[in-house]
Design a protein around this motif. Sequence first.
Motif, PDB file in Angstrom:
ATOM      1  N   LEU A 100       8.673  -2.667   5.331  1.00  0.00           N
ATOM      2  CA  LEU A 100       8.252  -3.899   4.953  1.00  0.00           C
ATOM      3  C   LEU A 100       7.826  -4.015   3.526  1.00  0.00           C
ATOM      4  O   LEU A 100       7.499  -5.004   2.729  1.00  0.00           O
ATOM      5  CB  LEU A 100       7.143  -4.068   5.909  1.00  0.00           C
ATOM      6  CG  LEU A 100       7.155  -4.345   7.286  1.00  0.00           C
ATOM      7  CD1 LEU A 100       5.945  -4.366   7.951  1.00  0.00           C
ATOM      8  CD2 LEU A 100       8.264  -5.603   7.574  1.00  0.00           C
ATOM      9  N   VAL A 101       7.519  -2.868   2.895  1.00  0.00           N
ATOM     10  CA  VAL A 101       6.890  -2.937   1.477  1.00  0.00           C
ATOM     11  C   VAL A 101       8.010  -3.737   0.438  1.00  0.00           C
ATOM     12  O   VAL A 101       7.219  -4.375  -0.469  1.00  0.00           O
ATOM     13  CB  VAL A 101       7.099  -1.410   0.946  1.00  0.00           C
ATOM     14  CG1 VAL A 101       6.555  -1.262  -0.561  1.00  0.00           C
ATOM     15  CG2 VAL A 101       5.866  -0.499   1.546  1.00  0.00           C
ATOM     16  N   TRP A 114       2.835  -0.724  -2.459  1.00  0.00           N
ATOM     17  CA  TRP A 114       1.628  -0.860  -1.520  1.00  0.00           C
ATOM     18  C   TRP A 114       1.994  -2.036  -0.430  1.00  0.00           C
ATOM     19  O   TRP A 114       2.216  -3.148  -0.994  1.00  0.00           O
ATOM     20  CB  TRP A 114       0.386  -0.884  -2.402  1.00  0.00           C
ATOM     21  CG  TRP A 114      -0.061   0.432  -3.198  1.00  0.00           C
ATOM     22  CD1 TRP A 114      -0.887   1.161  -2.685  1.00  0.00           C
ATOM     23  CD2 TRP A 114       0.512   0.684  -4.374  1.00  0.00           C
ATOM     24  NE1 TRP A 114      -0.933   2.280  -3.612  1.00  0.00           N
ATOM     25  CE2 TRP A 114       0.082   1.728  -4.810  1.00  0.00           C
ATOM     26  CE3 TRP A 114       1.464   0.278  -5.199  1.00  0.00           C
ATOM     27  CZ2 TRP A 114       0.320   2.631  -5.878  1.00  0.00           C
ATOM     28  CZ3 TRP A 114       1.754   1.143  -6.612  1.00  0.00           C
ATOM     29  CH2 TRP A 114       1.319   2.215  -6.817  1.00  0.00           C
ATOM     30  N   LEU A 115       1.125  -2.051   0.632  1.00  0.00           N
ATOM     31  CA  LEU A 115       0.992  -3.100   1.471  1.00  0.00           C
ATOM     32  C   LEU A 115      -0.495  -3.581   1.803  1.00  0.00           C
ATOM     33  O   LEU A 115      -1.501  -2.440   1.684  1.00  0.00           O
ATOM     34  CB  LEU A 115       1.741  -2.808   2.672  1.00  0.00           C
ATOM     35  CG  LEU A 115       3.210  -2.695   3.165  1.00  0.00           C
ATOM     36  CD1 LEU A 115       3.479  -2.472   4.415  1.00  0.00           C
ATOM     37  CD2 LEU A 115       3.610  -4.300   2.766  1.00  0.00           C
ATOM     38  N   SER A 116      -0.769  -4.577   1.599  1.00  0.00           N
ATOM     39  CA  SER A 116      -2.287  -5.115   2.129  1.00  0.00           C
ATOM     40  C   SER A 116      -2.363  -5.270   3.329  1.00  0.00           C
ATOM     41  O   SER A 116      -1.740  -6.148   4.068  1.00  0.00           O
ATOM     42  CB  SER A 116      -2.533  -6.490   1.461  1.00  0.00           C
ATOM     43  OG  SER A 116      -3.909  -6.811   1.628  1.00  0.00           O
ATOM     44  N   LEU A 117      -3.358  -4.226   4.054  1.00  0.00           N
ATOM     45  CA  LEU A 117      -3.580  -4.535   5.499  1.00  0.00           C
ATOM     46  C   LEU A 117      -4.892  -4.577   5.728  1.00  0.00           C
ATOM     47  O   LEU A 117      -5.594  -3.643   5.594  1.00  0.00           O
ATOM     48  CB  LEU A 117      -2.944  -3.142   6.229  1.00  0.00           C
ATOM     49  CG  LEU A 117      -1.486  -3.008   6.304  1.00  0.00           C
ATOM     50  CD1 LEU A 117      -1.203  -1.630   6.697  1.00  0.00           C
ATOM     51  CD2 LEU A 117      -0.770  -4.279   6.787  1.00  0.00           C
ATOM     52  N   GLY A 118      -5.447  -5.559   6.361  1.00  0.00           N
ATOM     53  CA  GLY A 118      -6.874  -5.729   6.409  1.00  0.00           C
ATOM     54  C   GLY A 118      -7.806  -5.756   5.336  1.00  0.00           C
ATOM     55  O   GLY A 118      -9.062  -5.197   5.313  1.00  0.00           O
ATOM     56  N   LEU A 120      -7.199  -3.791   2.760  1.00  0.00           N
ATOM     57  CA  LEU A 120      -6.846  -2.471   2.123  1.00  0.00           C
ATOM     58  C   LEU A 120      -5.521  -2.449   1.569  1.00  0.00           C
ATOM     59  O   LEU A 120      -4.764  -2.845   2.173  1.00  0.00           O
ATOM     60  CB  LEU A 120      -7.374  -1.523   3.115  1.00  0.00           C
ATOM     61  CG  LEU A 120      -8.897  -1.332   3.591  1.00  0.00           C
ATOM     62  CD1 LEU A 120      -8.808  -0.229   4.767  1.00  0.00           C
ATOM     63  CD2 LEU A 120      -9.608  -1.023   2.317  1.00  0.00           C
ATOM     64  N   SER A 121      -5.412  -1.561   0.467  1.00  0.00           N
ATOM     65  CA  SER A 121      -4.009  -1.482   0.119  1.00  0.00           C
ATOM     66  C   SER A 121      -3.457   0.026   0.566  1.00  0.00           C
ATOM     67  O   SER A 121      -4.216   0.800   0.447  1.00  0.00           O
ATOM     68  CB  SER A 121      -4.098  -1.261  -1.587  1.00  0.00           C
ATOM     69  OG  SER A 121      -4.384  -2.620  -2.178  1.00  0.00           O
ATOM     70  N   VAL A 122      -2.557  -0.101   1.313  1.00  0.00           N
ATOM     71  CA  VAL A 122      -2.184   1.045   1.719  1.00  0.00           C
ATOM     72  C   VAL A 122      -0.592   1.734   1.097  1.00  0.00           C
ATOM     73  O   VAL A 122       0.184   0.594   1.117  1.00  0.00           O
ATOM     74  CB  VAL A 122      -1.944   0.873   3.509  1.00  0.00           C
ATOM     75  CG1 VAL A 122      -1.230   2.153   4.081  1.00  0.00           C
ATOM     76  CG2 VAL A 122      -3.203   0.489   4.150  1.00  0.00           C
ATOM     77  N   GLN A 123      -0.526   2.739   0.888  1.00  0.00           N
ATOM     78  CA  GLN A 123       0.564   3.084   0.292  1.00  0.00           C
ATOM     79  C   GLN A 123       1.598   3.960   1.434  1.00  0.00           C
ATOM     80  O   GLN A 123       1.244   5.075   1.781  1.00  0.00           O
ATOM     81  CB  GLN A 123       0.474   3.933  -0.781  1.00  0.00           C
ATOM     82  CG  GLN A 123       1.868   4.310  -1.846  1.00  0.00           C
ATOM     83  CD  GLN A 123       1.514   5.216  -2.872  1.00  0.00           C
ATOM     84  OE1 GLN A 123       0.419   5.545  -3.236  1.00  0.00           O
ATOM     85  NE2 GLN A 123       2.446   5.617  -3.780  1.00  0.00           N
ATOM     86  N   PRO A 124       2.451   3.467   2.066  1.00  0.00           N
ATOM     87  CA  PRO A 124       3.055   3.810   3.395  1.00  0.00           C
ATOM     88  C   PRO A 124       3.935   5.399   2.907  1.00  0.00           C
ATOM     89  O   PRO A 124       3.956   6.149   3.834  1.00  0.00           O
ATOM     90  CB  PRO A 124       4.291   3.090   3.563  1.00  0.00           C
ATOM     91  CG  PRO A 124       3.461   1.607   3.383  1.00  0.00           C
ATOM     92  CD  PRO A 124       2.695   2.136   2.242  1.00  0.00           C
ATOM     93  N   SER A 125       4.396   5.491   1.599  1.00  0.00           N
ATOM     94  CA  SER A 125       5.104   6.559   1.134  1.00  0.00           C
ATOM     95  C   SER A 125       4.161   7.872   1.384  1.00  0.00           C
ATOM     96  O   SER A 125       4.556   9.055   1.630  1.00  0.00           O
ATOM     97  CB  SER A 125       5.558   6.488  -0.297  1.00  0.00           C
ATOM     98  OG  SER A 125       4.447   6.413  -1.056  1.00  0.00           O
TER      99      SER A 125
END
Length: 376
Positions: A100-101, A114-118, A120-125
Motif C-alpha cells: 500500500l505504501v 511511510w503510511l499514516s495510520l491513526g 501515526l506515521s508507520v514505516q512498514p519496511s
Amino acid sequence: MSVTFGRTDTSVLGRWWWTVDRWTIAALLLLIAVGALLTMAASPAVAERIGAQSFHFVRRQFVFLAPAVILMLGISLLTPKQIRRTAVIGLLISLLLLALVPLLGAEVKGARRWLSLGGLSVQPSEFVKPFFTVVAGWMFASARLEPGFPGRIIATGLFGLTALLLLVQPDVGQTVILASIWAVQFFLAGLPLIWLAVLGMAAPVGAVVAYQFFPHVQSRVDRFLDPSAGDAYQVTTALSAFRNGGLFGRGPGEGKVKLVLPDAHTDFILAVGGEEFGLLLCLLVVALFAFIVLRGLSRLVKEDNLFVVLATAGLLVQFGMQAIINMASTLRLMPAKGMTLPFISYGGSSMLALALGMGMVLALTRTRYGREGLDA
C-alpha cells in the motif's frame, strides 16, 4: 534488575527469569538509555530549526520508549512455536502495508516509505525485516529437516517479493539488509556450492544495477568516491564533530553540529554524541552492539534446533548490519545511507520494530527444558 524469583519457581515469570539471557537484556536497556540521552542532546536544536517546540522530538521518542521495552520483554516470554506463528501473521500484515505504501504513502525526499495510520506515521519496511527473518529461517530449517518440503523455494520467493516491494519505494539499503539475512540463512542451512557461486556473482551485478537504475544510489556513490562531485555537507560536518569532540567531548549541550546538521537526531546522531561526549561514548556504543551480537551468537553454539539457529542468526545479522551501516556512513567509510542507529536514532517505527526483533532473539535463545523444550 532485582529478582524475587527462586530457582524452584515454576510460574511463567519465574521460568522466564532463570532461562532468559539477562546480560543481553542489560546491554539492550543500556543501549536504549544511551539513545534517550542522545535524543535529548540532539533533537531540540532540530525541532527549533523547523519551527517546532524544543522538546517536540524528545516527547515523541519517549512516548515509544516504554511500549518498546514492554514489547521486547513481552515477546521474550514466547516459545519458539509462538514466535513462528507471530512472525507468519506479522509478515502477512507487513507485506500488505508495504504494497500500500506506493499507493497511499507520503513522499519524503523522493521516496514513499511511510503510511499514516491513526495519526501515526508507520514505516512498514522496519517491521517486515524481523518477521521475514523468522519465517525464512523456519522455511530453510523445514527444507533441511523434511526432504521434499519446498522451504528453500518459499523462502526465496518471499525474499523476491519483499525485495521488489522495497525497491518500488525505493529503499535499496533495506533491500541489501534483507538480501544479507537471506544469504546468511541459506548458507547456514547448507547452501549448495553452485548457489554459492551464483550468489558470489550476483552481489556485484546487483550493485552495478542499483547504481545504474537508482539516481540517488548513483549520487551517493559518486559523492563517496569524489566528495567534490556533489553535496557532502552532512558527512563532512559529522566528521568535523568527531574531531571537535576528542576523547572526552565538549560537554553536554556544548555541541555545535546539532545546530546545523539536518539529520542530527536520526542518521547522524552518533556525531552529536561524539562531539558532546567524546570518543569514549562512541566506543561504548560500538562495544554494546558487538556484545549483543556476539553474546547472541554464543548462545547458539550448543543449540540443536536448526530453526532457532537460523532465525536468531538472521535477526542478529539484521541488528548488527544496521548498526554498521549507520556508523560507517557517519564516518564516511561507505556511501551515505539513511538508516537509523538501532535504539539510538529518533524514530518510533524503528524503535518498536527493533524491540520486536530483539524480543524474538531473547525468546529464541532462552534455555529450554521440560515443556518449553517440547514446544520448540
